[in-house]
Design a protein around this motif. Structure first.
Motif, PDB file in Angstrom:
ATOM      1  N   ASP A 115     -45.689   0.847  -1.871  1.00 50.88           N
ATOM      2  CA  ASP A 115     -46.253   0.630   0.148  1.00 50.88           C
ATOM      3  C   ASP A 115     -46.604   1.856  -0.057  1.00 50.88           C
ATOM      4  O   ASP A 115     -46.685   2.934  -0.173  1.00 50.88           O
ATOM      5  CB  ASP A 115     -45.091  -0.187   0.655  1.00 50.88           C
ATOM      6  N   GLY A 116     -47.964   1.492   0.626  1.00 50.53           N
ATOM      7  CA  GLY A 116     -48.589   2.899   2.337  1.00 50.53           C
ATOM      8  C   GLY A 116     -49.106   3.186   0.593  1.00 50.53           C
ATOM      9  O   GLY A 116     -49.781   4.607   0.503  1.00 50.53           O
ATOM     10  N   ARG A 117     -50.495   2.685   0.187  1.00 48.55           N
ATOM     11  CA  ARG A 117     -51.243   3.585  -0.557  1.00 48.55           C
ATOM     12  C   ARG A 117     -52.643   2.651   0.180  1.00 48.55           C
ATOM     13  O   ARG A 117     -53.135   2.316   0.702  1.00 48.55           O
ATOM     14  CB  ARG A 117     -51.880   2.052  -2.424  1.00 48.55           C
ATOM     15  N   ARG A 118     -53.556   4.467  -0.287  1.00 47.16           N
ATOM     16  CA  ARG A 118     -54.816   4.430   0.076  1.00 47.16           C
ATOM     17  C   ARG A 118     -55.968   3.456  -1.146  1.00 47.16           C
ATOM     18  O   ARG A 118     -55.522   2.576  -2.208  1.00 47.16           O
ATOM     19  CB  ARG A 118     -54.952   6.342  -0.340  1.00 47.16           C
ATOM     20  N   MET A 119     -56.840   3.265  -0.401  1.00 51.02           N
ATOM     21  CA  MET A 119     -57.810   2.346  -0.937  1.00 51.02           C
ATOM     22  C   MET A 119     -57.680   2.699  -2.112  1.00 51.02           C
ATOM     23  O   MET A 119     -58.676   1.552  -2.835  1.00 51.02           O
ATOM     24  CB  MET A 119     -58.586   1.883   0.568  1.00 51.02           C
ATOM     25  N   GLY A 120     -58.486   3.763  -2.585  1.00 50.49           N
ATOM     26  CA  GLY A 120     -59.390   4.136  -3.755  1.00 50.49           C
ATOM     27  C   GLY A 120     -57.944   3.981  -4.774  1.00 50.49           C
ATOM     28  O   GLY A 120     -57.977   3.253  -5.977  1.00 50.49           O
ATOM     29  N   ASP A 121     -56.895   4.581  -4.459  1.00 48.36           N
ATOM     30  CA  ASP A 121     -55.383   3.849  -5.380  1.00 48.36           C
ATOM     31  C   ASP A 121     -55.080   2.329  -5.470  1.00 48.36           C
ATOM     32  O   ASP A 121     -55.290   1.873  -7.101  1.00 48.36           O
ATOM     33  CB  ASP A 121     -54.046   4.516  -4.591  1.00 48.36           C
ATOM     34  N   LEU A 122     -55.531   2.459  -4.027  1.00 47.29           N
ATOM     35  CA  LEU A 122     -55.140   0.732  -5.074  1.00 47.29           C
ATOM     36  C   LEU A 122     -56.385  -0.457  -5.790  1.00 47.29           C
ATOM     37  O   LEU A 122     -55.956  -1.513  -6.314  1.00 47.29           O
ATOM     38  CB  LEU A 122     -55.207  -0.204  -3.245  1.00 47.29           C
ATOM     39  N   SER A 123     -57.797  -0.210  -5.255  1.00 45.89           N
ATOM     40  CA  SER A 123     -58.888  -0.506  -6.409  1.00 45.89           C
ATOM     41  C   SER A 123     -58.408  -0.382  -7.969  1.00 45.89           C
ATOM     42  O   SER A 123     -58.496  -1.057  -8.656  1.00 45.89           O
ATOM     43  CB  SER A 123     -60.010   0.737  -5.544  1.00 45.89           C
ATOM     44  N   GLU A 124     -58.216   1.176  -7.938  1.00 48.48           N
ATOM     45  CA  GLU A 124     -57.807   1.398  -9.361  1.00 48.48           C
ATOM     46  C   GLU A 124     -56.675   0.748  -9.884  1.00 48.48           C
ATOM     47  O   GLU A 124     -56.505  -0.120 -10.872  1.00 48.48           O
ATOM     48  CB  GLU A 124     -57.697   2.804  -9.411  1.00 48.48           C
ATOM     49  N   THR A 125     -55.631   0.560  -8.791  1.00 42.80           N
ATOM     50  CA  THR A 125     -54.793  -0.540  -9.169  1.00 42.80           C
ATOM     51  C   THR A 125     -55.537  -1.799  -9.238  1.00 42.80           C
ATOM     52  O   THR A 125     -53.647  -2.159 -10.473  1.00 42.80           O
ATOM     53  CB  THR A 125     -53.698  -0.167  -8.177  1.00 42.80           C
TER      54      THR A 125
END
Length: 138
Positions: A47-57
């Motif tokens: 939980d608590g991810r940045r958008m860039g990290d979420l996009s990659e994941t």
């Protein structure tokens, strides 16, 4: 068996599209989409991810992800919060409703995994997943 049936991109797309379509049908009555599930699953993992990290994941383009997260925020499934350590960064968190939806979808996702891997040994499944990760990295 024609040449199309031995063409890797065709085989990958056919398998992925079939699973995605069936999964999407099943989660739609819960008010979810496949992309929403990817976001919720990533937030369940951490939980608590940045958008860039979420996009990659999630393999969802940032512009698409931004619209998706806006929609999920309106539905009360996620909340954006400023990072205490870096005021410029926005972190995404699952809300209580988002976590409830995640718990409802998780058994469906696990069943799809089991059905897709029926007849594969544990080591064959691991080899397939490793190969797909390498393929994606290429």
């Amino acid at each position: 068996m024609g040449p199309l049936d031995s063409y890797l991109p065709y085989l990958l797309n056919r398998a992925g599209a079939r699973i995605a379509a069936a999964f999407s049908e099943e989660v739609r009555p819960l008010g979810a989409t496949l992309q929403m599930w990817r976001v919720l699953a990533a937030l369940r993992e951490r939980d608590g991810r940045r958008m860039g990290d979420l996009s990659e994941t999630t393999s969802i383009e940032v512009s698409t992800l931004t619209r998706l997260v806006d929609n999920m925020e309106k539905k009360g499934l996620v909340a954006r919060r400023r990072d205490a350590g870096d005021a410029r960064a926005v972190l995404l968190h699952a809300t209580a409703a988002g976590r409830r939806l995640t718990r409802r979808i998780l058994p469906i996702a696990e069943r799809y995994e089991a059905v897709a891997l029926a007849g594969f040994s544990v080591s064959e499944a691991a080899t397939l997943k490793a190969g797909l990760r390498r393929l994606y990295a290429n």
